[in-house]
Design a protein around this motif. Structure first.
Motif, PDB file in Angstrom:
ATOM      1  N   THR A 385     -31.570  39.544   0.417  1.00  0.00           N
ATOM      2  CA  THR A 385     -31.372  40.971   0.151  1.00  0.00           C
ATOM      3  C   THR A 385     -32.652  41.550  -0.446  1.00  0.00           C
ATOM      4  O   THR A 385     -33.198  40.992  -1.406  1.00  0.00           O
ATOM      5  CB  THR A 385     -30.207  41.191  -0.825  1.00  0.00           C
ATOM      6  N   LEU A 386     -33.116  42.645   0.130  1.00  0.00           N
ATOM      7  CA  LEU A 386     -34.298  43.350  -0.366  1.00  0.00           C
ATOM      8  C   LEU A 386     -33.841  44.658  -1.007  1.00  0.00           C
ATOM      9  O   LEU A 386     -33.374  45.573  -0.334  1.00  0.00           O
ATOM     10  CB  LEU A 386     -35.281  43.627   0.771  1.00  0.00           C
ATOM     11  N   THR A 388     -34.307  48.222  -2.671  1.00  0.00           N
ATOM     12  CA  THR A 388     -35.256  49.327  -2.636  1.00  0.00           C
ATOM     13  C   THR A 388     -34.552  50.593  -3.107  1.00  0.00           C
ATOM     14  O   THR A 388     -33.364  50.578  -3.437  1.00  0.00           O
ATOM     15  CB  THR A 388     -35.868  49.516  -1.239  1.00  0.00           C
ATOM     16  N   THR A 396     -38.727  53.108   0.582  1.00  0.00           N
ATOM     17  CA  THR A 396     -37.773  52.875   1.666  1.00  0.00           C
ATOM     18  C   THR A 396     -38.507  52.551   2.965  1.00  0.00           C
ATOM     19  O   THR A 396     -38.065  51.703   3.743  1.00  0.00           O
ATOM     20  CB  THR A 396     -36.864  54.096   1.862  1.00  0.00           C
ATOM     21  N   ALA A 399     -39.740  48.924   2.818  1.00  0.00           N
ATOM     22  CA  ALA A 399     -38.644  47.983   3.018  1.00  0.00           C
ATOM     23  C   ALA A 399     -38.306  47.835   4.498  1.00  0.00           C
ATOM     24  O   ALA A 399     -38.097  46.715   4.992  1.00  0.00           O
ATOM     25  CB  ALA A 399     -37.419  48.446   2.234  1.00  0.00           C
ATOM     26  N   SER A 400     -38.268  48.939   5.212  1.00  0.00           N
ATOM     27  CA  SER A 400     -37.949  48.887   6.646  1.00  0.00           C
ATOM     28  C   SER A 400     -39.038  48.166   7.435  1.00  0.00           C
ATOM     29  O   SER A 400     -38.740  47.351   8.324  1.00  0.00           O
ATOM     30  CB  SER A 400     -37.778  50.307   7.189  1.00  0.00           C
ATOM     31  N   ARG A 403     -38.922  44.451   6.654  1.00  0.00           N
ATOM     32  CA  ARG A 403     -37.747  43.848   7.300  1.00  0.00           C
ATOM     33  C   ARG A 403     -38.075  43.474   8.742  1.00  0.00           C
ATOM     34  O   ARG A 403     -37.747  42.366   9.201  1.00  0.00           O
ATOM     35  CB  ARG A 403     -36.583  44.834   7.273  1.00  0.00           C
ATOM     36  N   VAL A 415     -31.642  45.167   3.673  1.00  0.00           N
ATOM     37  CA  VAL A 415     -32.184  46.205   2.791  1.00  0.00           C
ATOM     38  C   VAL A 415     -31.040  46.916   2.081  1.00  0.00           C
ATOM     39  O   VAL A 415     -30.143  47.463   2.712  1.00  0.00           O
ATOM     40  CB  VAL A 415     -33.039  47.212   3.593  1.00  0.00           C
ATOM     41  N   CYS A 434     -37.437  42.698  -4.361  1.00  0.00           N
ATOM     42  CA  CYS A 434     -37.339  44.148  -4.500  1.00  0.00           C
ATOM     43  C   CYS A 434     -38.689  44.811  -4.278  1.00  0.00           C
ATOM     44  O   CYS A 434     -39.740  44.174  -4.359  1.00  0.00           O
ATOM     45  CB  CYS A 434     -36.817  44.527  -5.892  1.00  0.00           C
ATOM     46  N   CYS A 435     -38.646  46.110  -3.999  1.00  0.00           N
ATOM     47  CA  CYS A 435     -39.856  46.929  -3.934  1.00  0.00           C
ATOM     48  C   CYS A 435     -40.305  47.229  -5.363  1.00  0.00           C
ATOM     49  O   CYS A 435     -39.482  47.447  -6.258  1.00  0.00           O
ATOM     50  CB  CYS A 435     -39.577  48.232  -3.190  1.00  0.00           C
TER      51      CYS A 435
END
Length: 539
Positions: A385-386, A388, A396, A399-400, A403, A415, A434-435
């Motif tokens: 799980t990331l 953000t 965001t 994160a995309s 991914r 995400v 996490c970001c």
């Protein structure tokens, strides 16, 4: 707090009331949101050559006079001019105009003397003698050792939540004392070779002894003195002729609250302000080179990273962390998440700063090697799980993009969007990936605040006693070259197996009217030349 960048807040009604000719309809839509916590931003400094915006008052020299109007995002009716409570960009910029610190950060984040004329340590590095320069407060009183100790003791008040409290922790304020009217002996709790960083700490401003009311008529020793303040609306300051570093070129400086980026940009285009803080890359590209307004990009102002928790699966295996280092296509992340407004990172904090290990090879994407490492770690078909949030610009998007990059290495990233209001607290101890972002600070501060076993904001959970020992060695080493060698050892360790995947460093962008001169273009955010309006002039 994790992000050392001041926070802008939403809503721009106060600005619309101040300038009824401006309307929301038709405003540019994009806004730039920074992370939750404390410092980042603009850089304006003195006249001269080099990286500054050339221009002059028409004869090659700075021009005296005029009022510069600067638009910032603000904090509403609860705003204050108390410099020890500065947290938003507007707070810090106003504090810097009215007050001084003993030291501040140079372009490479090394401590530079300000109200302190000089400092000297004893052999054990646990006592520092600080000599003040001859400076006066706006009411004519000299700045004394008593003012310094009062200010620091006020900041350290356990009942208050003042910004610089944690930074002053190494000082034994009960034992510290004046050794003359303009000299202070600081007694420290332990050897601290980098003690000047404490003097330069964010929010460590010097105020007059016994000062408590800062909103009606604040008195500082900064380049501008108080005229008026309407919380959430505006503040007006006037040149202080007796300023120790030379009187400002400007007659007056006005800070105007404009929370939406579109309001700041339109006010700049319409001539209602001469300076607009915090522009997004789309706005910058739209106006750069057209000649109507000036665009200034402050390089290396905010670290952009993914934070891996090293104390829990799957990132308790350093092979998995190395695999993630190799999954990242940093150039794609900078292009996509920062719209190209930045440069790639190398999994270390502080690119371009003092002690940065720039001799390490630039890490590049290597999906084949990443797959091999994941297989050796028994982490094939890994799912993570990331976390953000929209709490900071580019989170965001990053994160995309990551991914999709991870998918090519056989890793599935789920995400998860978090709350803007609680994100930084949520990711400090929770989650696994996490970001993350941070504004500029000395590398020593980054280590002490985030990478020691007892660090209060240790988001990667990097806890190694041998690493702690290296930090203590740094702080007990007088010779700077020897300290640099130890810092490099520490960074090589982090580069190999740390928990910060630092993929980029974002520019901070501001806009100015063409009449604004003396703008510094090289210093990153959070340095001496950030928000330094005393060296700016209007042509």
């Amino acid at each position: 707090m994790h992000d050392e960048s001041p926070r802008p807040l939403p809503s721009s009604a106060p600005f619309a009331e101040s300038f009824p000719g401006l309307r929301r309809r038709g405003f540019l839509a994009a806004t730039a949101v920074t992370g939750a916590a404390s410092l980042g931003a603009l850089a304006l400094t003195g006249c001269g050559g080099g990286a500054r915006d050339g221009g002059s008052g028409g004869d090659g020299k700075p021009k005296r006079g005029g009022r510069l109007r600067a638009a910032f995002a603000g904090g509403g009716a609860g705003e204050t001019l108390d410099p020890h409570l500065s947290n938003l960009f507007a707070d810090v910029a106003r504090a810097k105009a009215l007050f001084d610190k003993l030291a501040d950060y140079g372009a490479d984040l090394s401590a530079q003397p300000r109200l302190a004329e000089k400092w000297e340590a004893n052999k054990a590095l646990d006592r520092w003698q600080v000599t003040l320069r001859k400076a006066t407060f706006h009411d004519g009183r000299p700045v004394t050792a008593q003012d310094v100790l009062y200010s620091y003791r006020r900041i350290a008040d356990p009942k208050k939540a003042f910004r610089a409290k944690a930074s002053l922790e190494p000082i034994d304020l009960d034992a510290s004392r004046p050794t003359g009217r303009r000299s202070v002996e600081f007694v420290l709790k332990r050897p601290t070779a980098e003690f000047p960083n404490v003097l330069a700490a964010f929010g460590a401003y010097i105020v007059p002894e016994n000062a408590t009311d800062f909103d009606k008529k604040p008195i500082g020793s900064g380049p501008f003195r108080f005229v008026s303040f309407a919380p959430g609306r505006s503040a007006v300051f006037r040149r202080y002729e007796e300023y120790w570093d030379g009187a400002p070129h400007l007659d007056e400086l006005e800070f105007i609250v404009a929370n939406e980026e579109s309001a700041r940009v339109n006010a700049l285009l319409g001539g209602q302000v001469e300076y607009a803080h915090e522009l997004n890359p789309t706005t910058a590209r739209a106006h750069e080179g057209r000649g109507q307004i000036g665009i200034v990009r402050l390089r290396n102002s905010a670290m952009q990273a993914f934070c891996m928790k090293t104390d829990r699966a799957p990132f308790d295996d350093k092979r998995v962390r190395e695999a993630f280092f190799l999954i990242a296509d940093r150039e794609e992340l900078v292009r996509g998440a920062l719209s190209g407004a930045g440069e790639i990172g190398n999994d270390l904090f502080g690119k371009g700063y003092e002690y940065y290990a720039d001799s390490l090879p630039q890490r590049e994407q290597d999906l084949d090697r990443a797959r091999v490492l994941l297989k050796k770690a028994g982490a094939e078909n890994l799912k993570v799980t990331l976390d953000t949030s929209a709490v900071a610009a580019g989170f965001t998007e990053a994160a995309s993009i990551f991914r999709d990059q991870a998918k090519k290495a056989g890793v599935t990233l789920d995400v998860k969007m978090g709350s803007k209001d609680s994100y930084w607290n949520d990711i400090l101890d929770g989650g696994t990936l996490c970001c993350y972002r941070s504004g500029a600070m000395p590398i020593e501060s980054h280590v002490s605040q985030r990478l020691l076993t007892d660090s209060t904001t240790n988001a990667t959970k990097w806890k190694h006693k041998d690493f702690d020992a290296l930090y203590q060695q740094v702080q007990s080493t007088r010779d700077k070259k020897e300290r640099a060698a130890v810092y490099e050892r520490m960074q090589r360790r982090l580069y190999t197996e740390g928990g910060f995947l630092v993929w980029g460093f974002a520019d901070w962008i501001l806009g100015t009217a063409r009449t604004v001169k003396g703008v510094e273009r090289k210093a990153p955010a959070n340095t001496l030349d950030w928000a330094r309006f005393d060296k700016v002039w209007l042509a």
